[in-house]
Design an enzyme around this catalytic site. Structure first.
Site, PDB file in Angstrom:
ATOM      1  N   GLY A 214       0.821  -1.206   0.000  1.00 45.81           N
ATOM      2  CA  GLY A 214       0.000   0.000   0.000  1.00 45.81           C
ATOM      3  C   GLY A 214       0.850   1.249   0.000  1.00 45.81           C
ATOM      4  O   GLY A 214       2.005   1.252  -0.439  1.00 45.81           O
ATOM      5  N   SER A 215       0.280   2.331   0.537  1.00 47.23           N
ATOM      6  CA  SER A 215       0.924   3.631   0.479  1.00 47.23           C
ATOM      7  C   SER A 215       2.073   3.746   1.468  1.00 47.23           C
ATOM      8  O   SER A 215       2.121   3.046   2.487  1.00 47.23           O
ATOM      9  CB  SER A 215      -0.106   4.729   0.782  1.00 47.23           C
ATOM     10  OG  SER A 215      -0.504   4.683   2.142  1.00 47.23           O
ATOM     11  N   GLY A 218       0.535   5.054   4.917  1.00 48.67           N
ATOM     12  CA  GLY A 218      -0.146   4.020   5.687  1.00 48.67           C
ATOM     13  C   GLY A 218       0.794   2.938   6.153  1.00 48.67           C
ATOM     14  O   GLY A 218       0.723   2.468   7.295  1.00 48.67           O
ATOM     15  N   GLY A 219       1.717   2.529   5.275  1.00 43.67           N
ATOM     16  CA  GLY A 219       2.662   1.484   5.631  1.00 43.67           C
ATOM     17  C   GLY A 219       3.606   1.919   6.727  1.00 43.67           C
ATOM     18  O   GLY A 219       3.916   1.147   7.640  1.00 43.67           O
ATOM     19  N   GLU A 238       5.560  -3.304   1.099  1.00 46.47           N
ATOM     20  CA  GLU A 238       5.882  -2.747  -0.218  1.00 46.47           C
ATOM     21  C   GLU A 238       5.097  -1.453  -0.288  1.00 46.47           C
ATOM     22  O   GLU A 238       3.871  -1.456  -0.314  1.00 46.47           O
ATOM     23  CB  GLU A 238       5.495  -3.734  -1.328  1.00 46.47           C
ATOM     24  CG  GLU A 238       5.979  -3.315  -2.707  1.00 46.47           C
ATOM     25  CD  GLU A 238       4.926  -2.546  -3.476  1.00 46.47           C
ATOM     26  OE1 GLU A 238       5.016  -1.289  -3.508  1.00 46.47           O
ATOM     27  OE2 GLU A 238       4.028  -3.176  -4.029  1.00 46.47           O
ATOM     28  N   CYS A 275       2.072  -0.347  -8.959  1.00 48.00           N
ATOM     29  CA  CYS A 275       3.213   0.119  -8.166  1.00 48.00           C
ATOM     30  C   CYS A 275       4.487   0.158  -8.993  1.00 48.00           C
ATOM     31  O   CYS A 275       5.466   0.799  -8.597  1.00 48.00           O
ATOM     32  CB  CYS A 275       3.399  -0.763  -6.937  1.00 48.00           C
ATOM     33  SG  CYS A 275       3.494  -2.514  -7.303  1.00 48.00           S
TER      34      CYS A 275
END
Length: 492
Positions: A214-215, A218-219, A238, A275
């Site tokens: 994800g982002s 957020g990650g 990732e 991505c």
């Protein structure tokens, strides 16, 4: 094999704290049974999950179309990729080297004398997996994280993505039925929903590792929570990537127009929601590629996966255009009041790029790319040194060019270096790696390929252990028939 949800409800549900705790407890109980399950049984689970996906392709494709707006062709291909990935991971377990079994027999002649030492990789424990929005199958309920964790003997609790809740619930139902048919224990696979449930999952003492796609924002927040636990756990994230492309002056002269078509296809694929989308392209001034590219940029608006992604794309596009020296080469203004956006190509030069590298190298998730013009080869090298970690880096050069130094620069920053071709599309193979230095990923091992299993294992040494108590992989007669390193030599 449980889910705190109702498949007839279209809105995302919230798994309560009580529900998270119950699911975690079931996963812990499942783990105590899974450590005694044979490799053959786990292989059967993976094949059953793959068969379940394939048997419900039509139904799942329609559900995904309704929730994601991705095309039928794209979704059917992704379902096939996901079932194929499950089967590949099953073959990795069958082959056996993922256990990294090593035996050093006792040797009294050594100083000091060496005891009998036997090392193997064992499952780490229950794993939390966060689904991605842009791959509702391959990086979701039954994606690579789930496959690799189950393969080594770790129960999985999936945090469903709110962008496709119905699909997530149905995939979990299909998975539960498949696992039940082949005798898997209850609790090996479960689903939770809701933002707070995801946080509670990361902080729950039963969970021993987290897989996330994800982002960066957020990650990083979840990464920090995993590290701040009383017992910190590994976080395998990732988190996004800029995926630079370099076009040499010689190649631009020879086939710049051809490369323009390839670049357009890559950065607009799935409306830029990969991505591995090429986000920045270094090319010479007075470029053939630059002249040809506008003709390949789509003029129609397309729907993004979620409103949040569409809003983020518009915001980041404005940020890029606010940088002095960045202008629009092609593409219409983005819509301001809908989930649809238009593709756009921006352009600048290496002087501006180096001065504003932090702003210009922040990922824009959507259909845009930034062309960076360089005047000399030294300008190009100076600009490349501003790149941070990235999933991919692509180099287009002529066969007679010396690209050794360019290659060294790119391999320091990327997990996958491509020569010709385009980065969108990740083949699921034994050799594949889908990671890179920070901020592309948080770990050496990624969620794609055979080494994905390594994330959810830990080494354990048995010293002078009776043969009967050893895991089968370490017993003297090698009952599993797997590759092992014995007294320094690799044997099969």
């Amino acid at each position: 094999m449980s889910a705190q949800s109702d498949t007839n409800v279209k809105e995302p549900l919230v798994t309560t704290s009580v529900g998270v705790s119950a699911i975690a407890a079931a996963a812990q109980q499942a783990f105590s049974r899974m450590v005694r399950v044979s490799e053959r049984e786990r292989v059967a689970w993976l094949f059953a999950l793959a068969d379940g996906l394939d048997a419900h392709t039509e139904e799942l494709q329609h559900l995904a179309e309704a929730e994601t707006s991705l095309s039928r062709i794209r979704l059917r291909g992704e379902i096939a990729r996901t079932s194929g990935q499950l089967r590949l991971i099953a073959s990795v377990v069958q082959e056996g080297s993922y256990l990294e079994a090593i035996i050093d027999h006792a040797d009294d002649r050594m100083a000091p004398p060496r005891p009998d030492l036997r090392r193997v990789l064992r499952p780490i424990g229950p794993v939390a997996v966060f689904s991605a929005s842009n791959f509702p199958f391959a990086f979701s309920v039954l994606g690579g994280d789930t496959a690799s964790a189950l393969a080594v003997g770790c129960p999985v609790v999936v945090k469903a993505h709110p962008g496709h809740p119905l699909l997530s619930r149905r995939c979990m139902e299909i998975a539960g039925e498949a696992l039940h048919r082949v005798g898997a224990p209850d609790g090996v696979l479960a689903l939770v929903e809701g933002h707070e449930a995801g946080i509670e999952l990361v902080e729950h003492p039963v969970i021993k590792a987290v897989g996330f796609t994800g982002s960066l924002e957020g990650g990083r927040a979840l990464f920090n929570r995993a590290a701040a636990r009383p017992d910190p756990i590994p976080f395998f994230g990732e988190l996004g990537s800029i995926n630079p492309v370099i076009v040499t002056a010689a190649t631009d002269r020879v086939r710049g127009s051809e490369l323009a078509a390839g670049l357009a296809g890559s950065f607009q694929l799935s409306h830029g929601q990969f991505c591995t989308k090429p986000g920045v392209v270094f090319l010479p001034f007075d470029s053939e590629l630059e002249r040809a590219l506008p003709a390949h940029v789509k003029s129609n608006s397309e729907r993004m996966l979620t409103q949040r992604i569409a809003d983020g794309f518009r915001e980041r596009s404005k940020d890029l255009l606010s940088v002095p020296g960045v202008s629009v080469l092609a593409g219409e203004p983005t819509l301001a009041d809908a989930q649809t956006v238009r593709a756009r190509v921006l352009v600048t030069d290496t002087r501006v790029f180096e001065e504003h590298a932090v702003d210009l190298l922040t990922e824009v998730f959507g259909p845009t790319t930034l062309l960076v013009r360089y005047a000399t080869e030294q300008d190009l090298f100076d600009a490349l040194h501003h790149l941070s970690g990235t999933l991919t880096a692509t180099l287009h050069a002529e066969p007679d060019e010396d690209i050794a130094e360019l290659t060294r620069v790119l391999e320091d920053r990327a997990g996958r270096v491509l020569f010709e071709g385009w980065p969108t599309g990740v083949a699921v193979t034994w050799s594949q790696h889908h990671g890179g230095p920070w901020p592309a990923a948080t770990s050496t091992f990624s969620s794609v390929g055979a080494t994905s299993l390594r994330r959810f294992q830990r080494p354990i040494i048995y010293q002078d252990a009776p043969d009967a108590v050893l895991p089968p992989a370490l017993r003297e007669m090698n009952p599993l028939g797997i590759p092992r390193r014995v007294d320094g030599s690799y044997t099969v």
